[in-house]
Design a protein around this motif. Structure first.
Motif, mmCIF file in Angstrom:
data_model
loop_
_atom_site.group_PDB
_atom_site.id
_atom_site.type_symbol
_atom_site.label_atom_id
_atom_site.label_comp_id
_atom_site.label_asym_id
_atom_site.label_seq_id
_atom_site.Cartn_x
_atom_site.Cartn_y
_atom_site.Cartn_z
ATOM 1 N N GLU A 1 37.968 10.093 -21.192
ATOM 2 C CA GLU A 1 36.763 9.436 -20.698
ATOM 3 C C GLU A 1 36.334 10.137 -19.410
ATOM 4 O OE1 GLU A 1 34.275 7.368 -22.067
ATOM 5 O OE2 GLU A 1 36.048 6.273 -22.773
ATOM 6 N N SER A 35 34.495 10.732 -15.963
ATOM 7 C CA SER A 35 34.256 9.709 -14.937
ATOM 8 C C SER A 35 33.895 10.388 -13.626
ATOM 9 C CB SER A 35 35.524 8.878 -14.745
ATOM 10 O OG SER A 35 36.573 9.705 -14.247
ATOM 11 N N GLU A 58 48.104 0.148 -14.089
ATOM 12 C CA GLU A 58 47.564 -1.079 -13.509
ATOM 13 C C GLU A 58 46.398 -1.581 -14.364
ATOM 14 O OE1 GLU A 58 46.923 -0.783 -9.259
ATOM 15 O OE2 GLU A 58 48.799 0.336 -9.084
ATOM 16 N N PHE A 115 39.998 1.193 -8.181
ATOM 17 C CA PHE A 115 40.064 2.537 -8.784
ATOM 18 C C PHE A 115 39.876 2.505 -10.294
ATOM 19 C CE2 PHE A 115 44.125 3.225 -10.981
ATOM 20 C CZ PHE A 115 44.886 2.137 -10.570
ATOM 21 N N LYS A 116 39.975 1.319 -10.897
ATOM 22 C CA LYS A 116 39.654 1.112 -12.311
ATOM 23 C C LYS A 116 39.446 -0.378 -12.495
ATOM 24 C CE LYS A 116 43.299 1.110 -15.223
ATOM 25 N NZ LYS A 116 44.633 1.343 -15.835
ATOM 26 N N PHE A 125 56.255 3.530 -16.506
ATOM 27 C CA PHE A 125 55.041 4.134 -17.069
ATOM 28 C C PHE A 125 53.872 3.156 -17.153
ATOM 29 C CE2 PHE A 125 58.521 6.758 -18.779
ATOM 30 C CZ PHE A 125 58.098 8.005 -18.330
ATOM 31 N N LEU A 126 54.009 1.955 -16.587
ATOM 32 C CA LEU A 126 52.909 0.987 -16.701
ATOM 33 C C LEU A 126 51.662 1.523 -16.011
ATOM 34 C CD1 LEU A 126 52.230 -0.615 -13.809
ATOM 35 C CD2 LEU A 126 54.378 -1.716 -14.318
ATOM 36 N N ARG A 145 30.452 5.619 -14.576
ATOM 37 C CA ARG A 145 31.471 5.327 -15.592
ATOM 38 C C ARG A 145 30.917 5.336 -17.010
ATOM 39 N NH1 ARG A 145 36.824 5.332 -13.862
ATOM 40 N NH2 ARG A 145 36.901 4.671 -11.703
ATOM 41 N N GLY A 183 41.392 7.984 -9.872
ATOM 42 C CA GLY A 183 41.907 7.421 -8.633
ATOM 43 C C GLY A 183 43.261 6.794 -8.905
ATOM 44 N N LYS A 211 58.645 11.935 -15.609
ATOM 45 C CA LYS A 211 57.651 11.024 -15.014
ATOM 46 C C LYS A 211 56.532 11.823 -14.326
ATOM 47 C CE LYS A 211 55.455 7.674 -13.374
ATOM 48 N NZ LYS A 211 54.672 6.773 -14.168
ATOM 49 N N PHE A 253 42.357 8.956 -23.090
ATOM 50 C CA PHE A 253 42.290 9.644 -21.799
ATOM 51 C C PHE A 253 41.344 10.837 -21.814
ATOM 52 C CE2 PHE A 253 44.704 8.487 -18.026
ATOM 53 C CZ PHE A 253 45.096 7.233 -18.441
ATOM 54 N N PHE A 304 48.373 9.383 -9.700
ATOM 55 C CA PHE A 304 48.066 10.725 -10.224
ATOM 56 C C PHE A 304 48.091 11.805 -9.137
ATOM 57 C CE2 PHE A 304 45.614 9.378 -14.305
ATOM 58 C CZ PHE A 304 46.816 9.085 -14.898
HETATM 59 C C1 UDX Z 1 48.773 5.897 -14.215
HETATM 60 C C2 UDX Z 1 49.459 6.197 -15.577
HETATM 61 O O1 UDX Z 1 48.524 5.968 -16.635
HETATM 62 C C3 UDX Z 1 50.690 5.318 -15.748
HETATM 63 O O2 UDX Z 1 51.364 5.671 -16.945
HETATM 64 C C4 UDX Z 1 51.608 5.535 -14.558
HETATM 65 O O3 UDX Z 1 52.747 4.732 -14.658
HETATM 66 C C5 UDX Z 1 50.879 5.227 -13.259
HETATM 67 O O4 UDX Z 1 49.702 6.055 -13.166
HETATM 68 P P1 UDX Z 1 47.172 3.980 -13.326
HETATM 69 O O5 UDX Z 1 46.917 4.942 -12.208
HETATM 70 O O6 UDX Z 1 47.549 2.596 -12.982
HETATM 71 O O7 UDX Z 1 48.316 4.559 -14.288
HETATM 72 O O8 UDX Z 1 45.849 3.890 -14.262
HETATM 73 P P2 UDX Z 1 45.216 4.873 -15.355
HETATM 74 O O9 UDX Z 1 44.747 4.042 -16.471
HETATM 75 O O10 UDX Z 1 46.107 5.995 -15.685
HETATM 76 O O11 UDX Z 1 43.925 5.427 -14.604
HETATM 77 C C6 UDX Z 1 44.021 6.310 -13.504
HETATM 78 C C7 UDX Z 1 42.635 6.789 -13.115
HETATM 79 O O12 UDX Z 1 42.091 7.659 -14.108
HETATM 80 C C8 UDX Z 1 41.610 5.661 -12.951
HETATM 81 O O13 UDX Z 1 40.796 5.929 -11.841
HETATM 82 C C9 UDX Z 1 40.813 5.717 -14.242
HETATM 83 O O14 UDX Z 1 39.516 5.204 -14.107
HETATM 84 C C10 UDX Z 1 40.803 7.217 -14.491
HETATM 85 N N1 UDX Z 1 40.592 7.568 -15.913
HETATM 86 C C11 UDX Z 1 41.476 7.154 -16.858
HETATM 87 C C12 UDX Z 1 39.508 8.360 -16.270
HETATM 88 O O15 UDX Z 1 38.711 8.758 -15.422
HETATM 89 N N2 UDX Z 1 39.345 8.704 -17.593
HETATM 90 C C13 UDX Z 1 40.219 8.318 -18.558
HETATM 91 O O16 UDX Z 1 40.009 8.679 -19.739
HETATM 92 C C14 UDX Z 1 41.324 7.510 -18.186
#
Ligand code: UDX
Ligand code: NAD
Length: 479
Positions: A266, A268, A164, A337-338, A161-162, A442, A272, A219, A264, A276
């Motif tokens: 936010e 945007s 990045e 992507f973030k 569940f980590l 953003r 990415g 998952k 979650f 997801f």
């Molecule tokens: C995601 C899940 O959070 C994680 O638990 C799983 O194991 C892998 O997939 P990750 O893709 O690494 O993690 O990053 P995450 O922080 O989830 O962000 C995913 C995307 O959503 C990014 O592009 C981020 O900018 C965007 N995002 C996130 C938003 O647009 N708004 C938010 O509120 C949160």
């Protein structure tokens, strides 16, 4: 059963950090991370690790060569291990049955066949990659069909569940570890063995055990729920822009309800990352295969809306620049992507950049952590364009934001890197073409201050006064 040696197949964004933390927290366990890519293993053994992740360098430095090893000697690592993590990639299929939706399990199958070929003693095989429900059955079929006399396997599901950019904190302070196994005495023994590994640092109450299929589905479900929240708030961002409401205020008010929660939400330019979209598509395909078209359609909308949001933002950029960006210099700030990662997989910046390139723009791109070659790759590979040379000619990569914005007609901010908030925008305004535009995808900049400097500013989910005043006046009331 005591675990003394762990092998991990796949030294990527999951296998590398996860096993580094296991080695750090379990000095009594020898952990070997293997990959079939010699280049990737060489990078893990060098001073410049193949991935950027805050805190990772320190953990690797502390453990590497003691109880943490990165190796291409897959045979030896499999043979000596008590427990093997499969952390290989599970991308969306690009050809054949289920193309564009189903998970391609060829790397999972390859890893299972390697284990079957090489193992000479009992193993606990742990599915860490994200897979469709019942993938453990495929692994078991391959192992059992090829097993050597006297070798027995237990298959567990232990999805990761980590996220990045926060991987180390997420691993060290996991809210939950999920372990699924067979409901047999041997299956439960294997579950307990893996629990014992995690209990070196994770409180037992945070370790959830389920049957294998629930673990696999949880998952996909977790990622689908998270992405759904983002698409939901993004849908409201469009309503905010049309009405004068502010999406950040709406998110704050809605998130105060403890049943909803503040995280979650936010808005945007779209989500990415490698997980997801891939995992929801995986869920959609699974639902279709189970003859549940309404379920598939429900989740499809989360992905389709994300595409709409990315395109909506880019359209806004083009329309604001008098409906033409041809030969205009556009500075793209942020390409990952973030923030806090150099990963570009499914980055919204790719979609934005590609559309602007197709419209004839000259892109000047800066990202603090993404490698130059990676940006060129994302914007010129054959699936993106059949004119890679033309695209290449219109892209310049910069080593600082200031150099990228010099002479630009507009800045398009695609990633929320903290350093962008600290930029001297007065200085930037002076070196840009006028009128100077900023599109903050953003919502991280101080928009009022930018407007006072003289910028035309647009952002997500909020109408700002100096922009689109005619359109704004025309849509004061809801249709
Ligand atoms: C995601 C899940 O959070 C994680 O638990 C799983 O194991 C892998 O997939 P990750 O893709 O690494 O993690 O990053 P995450 O922080 O989830 O962000 C995913 C995307 O959503 C990014 O592009 C981020 O900018 C965007 N995002 C996130 C938003 O647009 N708004 C938010 O509120 C949160
Ligand atoms: P990745 O592409 O970064 O790494 C996978 C690695 O596996 C590659 O280096 C590849 O060379 C290697 N590999 C493939 N087959 C192999 C084999 N038979 N033997 C040895 N190595 C092999 O992928 P990733 O981002 O680490 O993701 C791995 C899995 O974890 C995926 O299923 C993904 O969905 C899931 N996941 C990813 C994240 C994330 O944030 N990236 C988070 C949670 C779960």
């Amino acid at each position: 059963m005591v675990i003394e040696k762990i092998c991990c197949l796949g030294a990527g964004y999951v296998g590398g950090p996860t096993c580094s933390v296991i080695a750090w927290k379990c000095p009594d366990i020898k952990v070997t991370v293997c990959d079939k890519s010699i280049e990737r293993i060489n990078q893990w053994n060098s001073d410049k690790l193949p991935i950027y992740e805050p805190g990772l360098d320190e953990v690797v430095k502390e453990c590497r060569g003691k109880n943490l090893f990165f190796s291409t000697d897959i045979a030896n690592s499999i043979q000596e291990a008590d427990l093997i993590f499969i952390s290989v990639n599970t991308p969306t299929k690009t050809i054949g049955n289920g193309k564009g939706r189903a998970a391609d399990l060829k790397y999972i199958e390859g890893a299972a066949r390697m284990i079957a070929d090489l193992a000479t003693s009992n193993k606990i095989v742990v599915e860490k990659s994200t897979v469709p429900v019942k993938a453990a059955e495929i692994i078991m079929k391959i192992l059992r069909a090829n097993t050597k006399p006297g070798v027995e396997y237990q298959i567990l599901s232990n999805p990761e569940f980590l996220a990045e950019g926060t991987a180390i904190v997420d691993l060290v302070e996991s809210e939950r570890v999920l372990i699924g196994g067979e409901d047999t005495p041997e299956g439960q023994k294997a579950v307990q063995a893996l629990c014992w590994v995690y209990e070196h640092w994770i409180p037992a109450k945070n370790i959830l055990t389920t049957n294998t299929w629930s673990s696999e589905l949880s998952k996909l479900a977790a990622n689908a729920f998270l992405a759904q929240r983002i698409s939901s708030i993004n849908s409201l961002s469009a309503v905010c822009e049309a009405t004068g409401a502010d999406v950040s205020e709406v998110a704050r008010a809605v998130g105060r309800d403890s049943r909803i929660g503040p995280k979650f939400l936010e808005a945007s330019i779209g989500f990415g990352g490698s997980c997801f979209q891939k995992d929801i598509l995986n869920l959609i395909y699974l639902s279709e295969c189970l003859n549940l078209p309404e379920v598939a359609a429900y989740w499809q909308q989360v992905v389709s809306f994300n595409d709409y949001q990315k395109n909506r933002f880019t359209r806004k950029v083009i329309e604001s620049l008098f409906n033409t960006v041809s030969d205009k210099k556009i500075a793209i700030l942020g390409f990952s992507f973030k923030k806090n990662t150099g990963d570009t997989r499914e980055s919204p910046a790719i979609c934005v950049s590609k559309t602007l390139l197709d419209e004839g723009a000259k892109l000047h791109i800066y990202d603090p952590k993404v490698e130059t070659d990676q940006i060129y790759y994302e914007l010129t590979h054959p699936q993106v364009t059949n004119e890679p040379e033309v695209a290449r000619k219109n892209i310049e990569i910069h080593s600082s934001a200031y150099s990228a914005v010099t002479g630009a007609h507009a800045i398009v901010l695609c990633t929320e890197w903290d350093e962008f908030k600290e930029l001297d925008f007065k200085k930037i305004y002076n070196v840009m073409m006028k009128p100077a535009y900023i599109f903050d995808g953003r919502k991280i900049l101080d928009h009022e201050a930018l407007i006072n400097i003289g910028f035309h500013v647009q952002t997500i989910g909020k109408r700002l006064s100096r922009t689109s005043s005619i359109r704004a006046q025309g849509s004061q009331t809801l249709p």
